[in-house]
Design a protein around this motif. Structure first.
Motif, PDB file in Angstrom:
ATOM      1  N   ARG A 177      46.486  20.577  45.088  1.00  0.00           N
ATOM      2  CA  ARG A 177      47.442  19.997  46.030  1.00  0.00           C
ATOM      3  C   ARG A 177      47.226  20.599  47.411  1.00  0.00           C
ATOM      4  NH1 ARG A 177      52.699  17.392  44.300  1.00  0.00           N
ATOM      5  NH2 ARG A 177      52.257  16.635  42.192  1.00  0.00           N
ATOM      6  N   GLU A 178      47.485  19.775  48.406  1.00  0.00           N
ATOM      7  CA  GLU A 178      47.596  20.241  49.788  1.00  0.00           C
ATOM      8  C   GLU A 178      49.038  19.981  50.195  1.00  0.00           C
ATOM      9  OE1 GLU A 178      44.676  18.568  52.386  1.00  0.00           O
ATOM     10  OE2 GLU A 178      42.982  19.099  51.067  1.00  0.00           O
ATOM     11  N   GLY A 179      49.848  21.037  50.164  1.00  0.00           N
ATOM     12  CA  GLY A 179      51.292  20.855  50.312  1.00  0.00           C
ATOM     13  C   GLY A 179      51.811  20.126  49.085  1.00  0.00           C
ATOM     14  N   ARG A 180      52.482  18.996  49.320  1.00  0.00           N
ATOM     15  CA  ARG A 180      52.974  18.187  48.201  1.00  0.00           C
ATOM     16  C   ARG A 180      51.990  17.070  47.836  1.00  0.00           C
ATOM     17  NH1 ARG A 180      56.869  20.603  45.454  1.00  0.00           N
ATOM     18  NH2 ARG A 180      57.058  18.624  44.371  1.00  0.00           N
ATOM     19  N   GLN A 181      50.901  16.927  48.600  1.00  0.00           N
ATOM     20  CA  GLN A 181      49.948  15.851  48.372  1.00  0.00           C
ATOM     21  C   GLN A 181      48.925  16.242  47.303  1.00  0.00           C
ATOM     22  OE1 GLN A 181      50.400  12.812  50.010  1.00  0.00           O
ATOM     23  NE2 GLN A 181      52.257  13.916  50.629  1.00  0.00           N
ATOM     24  N   ARG A 182      48.674  15.323  46.393  1.00  0.00           N
ATOM     25  CA  ARG A 182      47.739  15.587  45.301  1.00  0.00           C
ATOM     26  C   ARG A 182      46.286  15.370  45.737  1.00  0.00           C
ATOM     27  NH1 ARG A 182      50.846  11.529  41.333  1.00  0.00           N
ATOM     28  NH2 ARG A 182      50.863  10.456  43.341  1.00  0.00           N
ATOM     29  N   VAL A 183      45.407  16.214  45.215  1.00  0.00           N
ATOM     30  CA  VAL A 183      43.972  16.077  45.435  1.00  0.00           C
ATOM     31  C   VAL A 183      43.358  15.493  44.166  1.00  0.00           C
ATOM     32  CG1 VAL A 183      41.815  17.271  45.948  1.00  0.00           C
ATOM     33  CG2 VAL A 183      43.961  18.044  47.008  1.00  0.00           C
ATOM     34  N   TRP A 184      42.613  14.395  44.310  1.00  0.00           N
ATOM     35  CA  TRP A 184      42.104  13.644  43.167  1.00  0.00           C
ATOM     36  C   TRP A 184      40.605  13.830  43.007  1.00  0.00           C
ATOM     37  CZ3 TRP A 184      45.510  10.897  40.081  1.00  0.00           C
ATOM     38  CH2 TRP A 184      46.792  10.710  40.598  1.00  0.00           C
ATOM     39  N   ASP A 185      40.152  13.726  41.765  1.00  0.00           N
ATOM     40  CA  ASP A 185      38.727  13.745  41.485  1.00  0.00           C
ATOM     41  C   ASP A 185      38.453  12.806  40.310  1.00  0.00           C
ATOM     42  OD1 ASP A 185      36.058  14.342  41.659  1.00  0.00           O
ATOM     43  OD2 ASP A 185      36.253  16.450  41.085  1.00  0.00           O
ATOM     44  N   LEU A 186      37.189  12.687  39.989  1.00  0.00           N
ATOM     45  CA  LEU A 186      36.751  11.819  38.916  1.00  0.00           C
ATOM     46  C   LEU A 186      37.036  12.476  37.561  1.00  0.00           C
ATOM     47  CD1 LEU A 186      35.253   9.050  39.147  1.00  0.00           C
ATOM     48  CD2 LEU A 186      33.151  10.319  38.650  1.00  0.00           C
ATOM     49  N   GLY A 187      37.638  11.735  36.655  1.00  0.00           N
ATOM     50  CA  GLY A 187      37.976  12.292  35.355  1.00  0.00           C
ATOM     51  C   GLY A 187      36.778  12.794  34.580  1.00  0.00           C
ATOM     52  N   GLU A 188      35.668  12.056  34.630  1.00  0.00           N
ATOM     53  CA  GLU A 188      34.490  12.464  33.860  1.00  0.00           C
ATOM     54  C   GLU A 188      33.945  13.799  34.337  1.00  0.00           C
ATOM     55  OE1 GLU A 188      30.817  10.113  35.973  1.00  0.00           O
ATOM     56  OE2 GLU A 188      32.283   8.893  34.889  1.00  0.00           O
ATOM     57  N   ARG A 189      34.186  14.142  35.594  1.00  0.00           N
ATOM     58  CA  ARG A 189      33.737  15.421  36.133  1.00  0.00           C
ATOM     59  C   ARG A 189      34.717  16.536  35.744  1.00  0.00           C
ATOM     60  NH1 ARG A 189      31.454  13.901  41.300  1.00  0.00           N
ATOM     61  NH2 ARG A 189      33.587  13.597  42.054  1.00  0.00           N
ATOM     62  N   VAL A 190      35.999  16.265  35.905  1.00  0.00           N
ATOM     63  CA  VAL A 190      37.021  17.278  35.626  1.00  0.00           C
ATOM     64  C   VAL A 190      37.094  17.605  34.135  1.00  0.00           C
ATOM     65  CG1 VAL A 190      39.498  17.782  35.760  1.00  0.00           C
ATOM     66  CG2 VAL A 190      38.361  16.580  37.641  1.00  0.00           C
ATOM     67  N   TYR A 191      36.951  16.598  33.284  1.00  0.00           N
ATOM     68  CA  TYR A 191      37.132  16.787  31.848  1.00  0.00           C
ATOM     69  C   TYR A 191      35.836  17.011  31.096  1.00  0.00           C
ATOM     70  CZ  TYR A 191      41.754  14.874  32.993  1.00  0.00           C
ATOM     71  OH  TYR A 191      42.994  14.655  33.536  1.00  0.00           O
ATOM     72  N   ALA A 192      34.742  17.233  31.815  1.00  0.00           N
ATOM     73  CA  ALA A 192      33.457  17.499  31.159  1.00  0.00           C
ATOM     74  C   ALA A 192      33.568  18.748  30.286  1.00  0.00           C
ATOM     75  CB  ALA A 192      32.359  17.682  32.206  1.00  0.00           C
ATOM     76  N   GLY A 193      33.104  18.666  29.064  1.00  0.00           N
ATOM     77  CA  GLY A 193      33.109  19.815  28.171  1.00  0.00           C
ATOM     78  C   GLY A 193      34.384  20.018  27.381  1.00  0.00           C
ATOM     79  N   VAL A 194      35.403  19.170  27.598  1.00  0.00           N
ATOM     80  CA  VAL A 194      36.638  19.293  26.816  1.00  0.00           C
ATOM     81  C   VAL A 194      36.365  18.837  25.390  1.00  0.00           C
ATOM     82  CG1 VAL A 194      39.014  18.499  26.548  1.00  0.00           C
ATOM     83  CG2 VAL A 194      38.101  18.948  28.835  1.00  0.00           C
ATOM     84  N   PRO A 195      36.713  19.640  24.382  1.00  0.00           N
ATOM     85  CA  PRO A 195      36.442  19.253  22.991  1.00  0.00           C
ATOM     86  C   PRO A 195      37.105  17.924  22.639  1.00  0.00           C
ATOM     87  CG  PRO A 195      37.133  21.548  23.136  1.00  0.00           C
ATOM     88  CD  PRO A 195      37.360  20.952  24.490  1.00  0.00           C
ATOM     89  N   GLU A 196      36.433  17.143  21.809  1.00  0.00           N
ATOM     90  CA  GLU A 196      36.986  15.854  21.397  1.00  0.00           C
ATOM     91  C   GLU A 196      37.926  16.029  20.216  1.00  0.00           C
ATOM     92  OE1 GLU A 196      34.244  12.728  20.790  1.00  0.00           O
ATOM     93  OE2 GLU A 196      33.273  12.951  22.752  1.00  0.00           O
ATOM     94  N   VAL A 197      39.036  15.326  20.265  1.00  0.00           N
ATOM     95  CA  VAL A 197      40.025  15.314  19.191  1.00  0.00           C
ATOM     96  C   VAL A 197      40.314  13.851  18.880  1.00  0.00           C
ATOM     97  CG1 VAL A 197      42.344  16.014  18.482  1.00  0.00           C
ATOM     98  CG2 VAL A 197      41.035  17.460  20.068  1.00  0.00           C
ATOM     99  N   ASP A 198      40.452  13.522  17.595  1.00  0.00           N
ATOM    100  CA  ASP A 198      40.748  12.127  17.285  1.00  0.00           C
ATOM    101  C   ASP A 198      42.178  11.786  17.694  1.00  0.00           C
ATOM    102  OD1 ASP A 198      42.611  11.876  14.642  1.00  0.00           O
ATOM    103  OD2 ASP A 198      41.320  13.647  14.483  1.00  0.00           O
ATOM    104  N   TYR A 199      42.417  10.512  17.920  1.00  0.00           N
ATOM    105  CA  TYR A 199      43.679  10.042  18.497  1.00  0.00           C
ATOM    106  C   TYR A 199      44.883  10.453  17.642  1.00  0.00           C
ATOM    107  CZ  TYR A 199      46.996   6.795  20.703  1.00  0.00           C
ATOM    108  OH  TYR A 199      48.074   6.248  21.361  1.00  0.00           O
ATOM    109  N   GLU A 200      44.807  10.207  16.338  1.00  0.00           N
ATOM    110  CA  GLU A 200      45.939  10.529  15.464  1.00  0.00           C
ATOM    111  C   GLU A 200      46.133  12.030  15.344  1.00  0.00           C
ATOM    112  OE1 GLU A 200      48.053   8.379  14.418  1.00  0.00           O
ATOM    113  OE2 GLU A 200      46.916   6.720  15.270  1.00  0.00           O
ATOM    114  N   GLY A 201      45.030  12.763  15.234  1.00  0.00           N
ATOM    115  CA  GLY A 201      45.145  14.218  15.168  1.00  0.00           C
ATOM    116  C   GLY A 201      45.745  14.799  16.429  1.00  0.00           C
ATOM    117  N   ALA A 202      45.383  14.211  17.587  1.00  0.00           N
ATOM    118  CA  ALA A 202      45.963  14.656  18.860  1.00  0.00           C
ATOM    119  C   ALA A 202      47.461  14.433  18.882  1.00  0.00           C
ATOM    120  CB  ALA A 202      45.296  13.911  20.012  1.00  0.00           C
ATOM    121  N   GLY A 203      47.901  13.293  18.337  1.00  0.00           N
ATOM    122  CA  GLY A 203      49.333  13.006  18.293  1.00  0.00           C
ATOM    123  C   GLY A 203      50.084  14.048  17.481  1.00  0.00           C
ATOM    124  N   ARG A 204      49.505  14.461  16.355  1.00  0.00           N
ATOM    125  CA  ARG A 204      50.158  15.475  15.521  1.00  0.00           C
ATOM    126  C   ARG A 204      50.192  16.827  16.226  1.00  0.00           C
ATOM    127  NH1 ARG A 204      47.246  12.578  11.600  1.00  0.00           N
ATOM    128  NH2 ARG A 204      45.519  14.057  11.676  1.00  0.00           N
TER     129      ARG A 204
END
Length: 365
Positions: A177-204
């Motif tokens: 953030r810059e003050g109250r303003q959000r700084v945005w980036d590309l999701g594929e860049r920010v979330y690179a390397g995050v382990p994969e979890v299946d949809y139902e397992g994530a819900g639990r």
């Protein structure tokens, strides 16, 4: 203990479970990361009659040792928390949240708007891909169709809405953030390397963490959806079916005692209004959107917890020009003894000290 065994709780024990799970008992956490890990989310909101919710929520738990700069450091430098959907959340929840984002289906109106703005969507992603993190104001609005904005939450610029919708499915992400303003980036860049979890397992996983934060929740609650996490329980005087966090139950007898806590109106402890009424007998109505003549406790009154009882509401405002915390009233909703009243007053003084300002009581206080 098997899931078939129903734990029978007194109402006092049920309230203690809720208070301890929200880190509002006498045993204070050490830092804001510990708070986020236990609560699962820290609400972000610009309303700041006293201080923004993302600051008062940690302060209500940590106390005098909490400094406002700690939050931005752990989010933007240490990367131990991330921002998503109006909350700061611990990175331990990033994988399940990302799995749910990627499996999300939009409602018909949002889906139709995205389809009509396919070229605009591609433009926004291309800009982020080419130039990296930036404010929404730096991204051109090339939309083909404007969003119908009956509620008035958005201006005429369509970029913020596009960024938010894309963040809901993991295509964009907030990186600072810059003050109250959000700084945005590309999701594929920010979330690179995050382990994969299946949809139902994530819900639990998310249901289990919601129950961890709540301590105790109604089994079928749209306010605190916990599914079948934890163990079944009943509470004396309540006909509801409850789920209780197993770990919290095992330490129920290790009671550190209570204290006074002043809660921001957007504090997670207050979110589940039906549970608040059922367990605490507290009907909290935020009067922010009421006409002034209809307000009883004030525009943005902060509930006051004393032990495991909601004892009052603080109507106060930070006067930034005079650098003073102006206390209009401390409304008592239950009878307090002199010692409890002094504890409440001491917590109000601690709040002013944390803000770094003196207190000015309104006439008649």
């Amino acid at each position: 203990m098997s899931d078939a065994d129903v734990v029978v709780l007194s109402r006092d024990d049920a309230r203690r479970l809720a208070v301890r799970a929200q880190l509002l008992d006498a045993e204070r956490p050490g830092d804001v990361v510990e708070v986020a890990e236990q609560l699962g989310a820290i609400k972000i909101d610009p309303t700041a009659t006293i201080a923004p919710s993302e600051q008062t929520i940690p302060w209500s738990r940590i106390g005098w040792a909490y400094e406002s700069g700690q939050l931005s450091k752990v989010v933007e430098q240490d990367r131990l928390l991330f921002e998503y959907d109006g909350h700061f959340r611990p990175v331990s929840l990033l994988a399940p949240h990302l799995a749910r984002m990627r499996g999300r289906a939009f409602h018909a109106r949002a889906a139709a708007w995205l389809e009509a703005n396919a070229r605009f969507r591609a433009d926004v992603l291309a800009r982020l891909r080419a130039e990296g993190p930036m404010l929404a104001a730096r991204i051109p609005d090339t939309s083909q169709v404007a969003h119908r904005n009956e509620a008035g939450w958005y201006g005429s610029n369509q970029v913020p809405r596009m960024l938010e919708l894309l963040s809901a499915v993991g295509e964009t992400a907030i990186v600072g953030r810059e003050g109250r303003q959000r700084v945005w980036d590309l999701g594929e860049r920010v979330y690179a390397g995050v382990p994969e979890v299946d949809y139902e397992g994530a819900g639990r996983m998310l249901e289990e963490r919601r129950l961890q934060a709540a301590g105790i929740a109604r089994q079928k609650s749209p306010w605190t959806p916990v599914g079948m996490a934890g163990v079944p329980a009943s509470v004396e005087g309540s006909s509801w079916k409850w789920r209780v966090d197993r770990a919290a139950l095992e330490t129920l007898d290790d009671d550190p005692g209570g204290r006074v806590a002043i809660l921001n109106p957007y504090d997670g402890m207050l979110f589940d209004r039906p549970r608040l009424k059922e367990l605490f007998g507290f009907e909290y109505v935020l009067e922010q959107f009421k006409p002034k003549p209809q307000r009883v406790y004030g525009y943005f009154a902060h509930p006051i917890l004393v032990g495991d009882r909601f004892a009052g509401l603080l109507d106060a405002q930070l006067d930034k020009k005079k650098e003073t915390l102006v206390v209009t009233a401390v409304h008592e909703i239950i009878d307090l003894d002199p010692e409890e009243r002094e504890m409440v007053d001491a917590e109000v003084r601690d709040l002013a000290e944390w803000l770094g300002v003196p207190i000015a009581y309104a006439p008649g206080r």
